[in-house]
Write an enzyme that holds these catalytic residues in place. Structure first.
Site, PDB file in Angstrom:
ATOM      1  N   PRO A 129       0.837  -1.211   0.000  1.00  0.00           N
ATOM      2  CG  PRO A 129      -0.876  -1.602   1.538  1.00  0.00           C
ATOM      3  CD  PRO A 129       0.431  -2.165   1.042  1.00  0.00           C
ATOM      4  CB  CYS A 130       1.525   3.581  -2.607  1.00  0.00           C
ATOM      5  SG  CYS A 130      -0.051   3.895  -3.419  1.00  0.00           S
ATOM      6  CD  GLN A 131      -3.216   3.865   0.559  1.00  0.00           C
ATOM      7  OE1 GLN A 131      -2.283   3.093   0.715  1.00  0.00           O
ATOM      8  NE2 GLN A 131      -4.394   3.478   0.096  1.00  0.00           N
ATOM      9  CB  ALA A 132       3.084   4.874   4.020  1.00  0.00           C
ATOM     10  CE1 TYR A 133       7.600   4.852   1.970  1.00  0.00           C
ATOM     11  CE2 TYR A 133       6.230   3.286   0.770  1.00  0.00           C
ATOM     12  CZ  TYR A 133       7.229   3.552   1.692  1.00  0.00           C
ATOM     13  OH  TYR A 133       7.858   2.510   2.330  1.00  0.00           O
TER      14      TYR A 133
END
Length: 408
Positions: free
Chosen positions: A116-120
Site C-alpha cells: 500500500p502506497c498511501q504512506a508515501y
C-alpha cells in the site's frame, strides 16, 4: 518458452497480475487483505480458467447476474479459488503463507506487487507522520518472500513519493535490504500514458534481478498515440447522476482506441456502468466546472464559487477540490479517493453533469470490459483507483518474459 510462475503480493484487484497473465505468466498465488478485492481476483481467476477451457459463456452468465456467485464458484476447481489468499501479510501470518504457496509444488520465477502506497503520498509526507505508519516497512515483508522463494527477479510498484520520502532514506534502506538478499535493484518512474493508458499516472517501478541474472532496467518503446478520454467513453450509454446499468448494450461499434488496446475484448455487452448520485449543490458546482473547463481549459477554484455554493470556510486547502476529466486529452491520475466522492473526477459532458461511472474509471485504468469488480460501487471504485493499469503491467511483463527466457 518455458512456463514462468509468479506470485502477486499486496495484489489489490489484480491489475498488475492481469498484465502478466496476458503475457503468458502463470499465477501461483495472489495475496491481498481486502475481502472485496480478493473476490474480484477469484472471479478473474475463474475467468482465466474458463477461457482456457473454452467455457466463457458460464462467466458471462455470472457477470450478467443470471447465476449466483455461489453457483458460479461451484463450477471452478478449488485449487483455482484457493490460490487467492485473503490474508494480511505480517509477522504472524507470513510463515503460513509460505506453506500454502509451497503446496503448489511449483518453482517461483518471479514476484510482483507493491505494498500500500498511501504512506508515501504527498499528503502523508506533509503530515510528517511517515515514521509512525507501519505501511512504510512493508517492503521488509516483501523481502521475506524473496528470501524464502528466491525468484530470478521481482517487480515492485509504488508511488513516486517512495524515492523522496524522509529525504530519500526510505528508498535507500529498501535498496540496501534487497541487495543484502542478493538482488540488483533498478528504479525508474514510468508514465501510464506511454503504454496506451489514457491517464497521466506516474509510478515507480523497481525491477530486481538475482545477481547472476542481471539485465538492468528493461527498455520500453514509448507508444505515441493521439487518443483521448472521449474515445474511451464514446460507446457507453449516457447517464444521469445516480443512474446506472449493471449490464447494458454498447451504443456504438468499437472505435480504434478500444480495438487497438483491447478494452472491448469480445463481449457484446458492458457491465458496471453505474454513476453515483449527487445533491443539487454539487450538480450546480459540476456544471460550472465543466463549462469553465470546456470553454477554455480553466479549472474551477473553490474560492471563486458563489457563497451559496460553498460548504466550508477553508478556501486554501480545498482550492482544487472539483476537477473535470479532460475529454479532449488524457485524464489526471485516478486514485482510491474516487470511492469517497466524485468531485475530482467530473465527466466532461455537461449534458450528463455527473462524476464518472465505475466502468468509465475502469477504462481510464485500461481494464478490459470483461473485467468484473466485486463488492459495492464504492468498493469497486477503491479497487480501480488502487490498481496498476493492466496495459502498463502487460508491457512490463512482456519485457520481463523476454529477458527471463533469454537467461533460461
Amino acid at each position: 518458452m518455458k512456463n514462468l510462475n509468479f506470485i502477486d503480493l499486496f495484489a489489490g484487484a489484480s491489475g498488475m497480475s492481469e498484465g502478466f497473465i496476458k503475457a503468458g505468466f502463470n499465477p501461483i498465488s495472489h495475496i491481498e487483505m481486502n475481502p472485496e478485492a480478493c473476490l474480484t481476483i477469484k472471479t478473474r481467476a475463474a475467468y482465466h480458467y474458463l477461457k482456457s477451457k473454452k467455457k466463457l459463456e458460464l462467466y458471462y452468465q455470472y457477470i450478467k447476474g443470471e447465476i449466483t456467485q455461489e453457483a458460479f464458484y461451484k463450477e471452478i476447481p478449488n485449487k483455482i479459488l484457493n490460490s487467492v489468499l485473503n490474508v494480511e501479510i505480517n509477522d504472524d501470518t507470513i510463515t503460513g503463507l509460505f506453506e500454502k504457496i509451497k503446496q503448489s509444488g511449483k518453482q517461483i520465477d518471479l514476484i510482483i506487487g507493491g505494498p500500500p502506497c498511501q504512506a508515501y503520498s504527498l499528503l502523508r509526507r506533509h503530515q510528517d507522520k511517515i515514521e509512525e505508519d507501519p505501511r512504510n516497512k512493508l517492503y521488509i515483508q516483501y523481502g521475506r518472500f524473496l528470501e524464502e522463494f528466491e525468484p530470478k527477479a521481482f517487480v515492485f510498484e509504488n508511488v513516486p513519493g517512495l524515492l523522496s520520502a524522509h529525504k530519500g532514506q526510505h528508498f535507500e534502506n529498501l535498496k540496501i535490504y534487497f541487495k543484502e538478499l542478493g538482488y540488483e535493484v533498478y528504479p525508474k518512474t514510468l508514465i501510464a500514458s506511454d503504454f496506451g493508458v489514457l491517464q497521466a499516472r506516474k509510478r515507480i517501478i523497481i525491477v530486481g534481478w538475482k545477481k547472476e541474472n542481471d539485465f538492468g532496467f528493461p527498455e520500453f518503446e514509448k507508444i505515441i498515440q493521439e487518443f483521448k478520454v472521449n474515445d474511451a467513453f464514446q460507446d457507453l450509454p449516457k447517464l444521469k447522476p445516480g443512474e446506472g446499468f449493471k449490464t447494458t448494450n454498447y451504443t456504438q461499434s468499437k472505435n480504434e482506441y478500444l480495438e487497438k488496446f483491447e478494452l472491448r475484448n469480445g463481449v457484446d455487452f458492458v457491465t458496471q456502468h453505474i454513476s453515483r448520485p449527487h445533491n443539487t449543490r454539487d450538480l450546480a458546482i459540476y456544471k460550472t466546472a465543466i463549462e469553465l473547463w470546456n470553454k477554455g481549459k480553466e479549472r474551477l477554484r473553490y474560492p471563486d464559487l458563489p457563497e451559496e455554493l460553498k460548504t466550508h470556510k477553508n478556501v486554501t486547502s480545498f482550492n482544487d477540490r472539483y476537477k473535470v476529466v479532460d475529454g479532449l486529452g488524457i485524464s489526471h491520475t485516478v486514485v482510491a479517493h474516487i470511492a469517497k466522492d466524485g468531485h475530482y473526477y467530473i465527466h466532461p459532458d455537461v449534458k450528463q453533469c455527473r462524476s464518472i461511472s465505475v466502468r468509465e474509471a475502469a477504462r481510464l485504468q485500461s481494464f478490459p470490459d470483461d473485467f468484473f469488480f466485486e463488492g459495492s460501487r464504492s468498493a469497486a471504485f477503491k479497487q480501480i483507483g488502487n490498481a496498476v493499469p493492466p496495459l502498463m503491467a502487460n508491457a512490463i511483463a512482456k519485457k520481463m518474459k523476454e529477458l527471463l527466457c533469454q537467461k533460461s
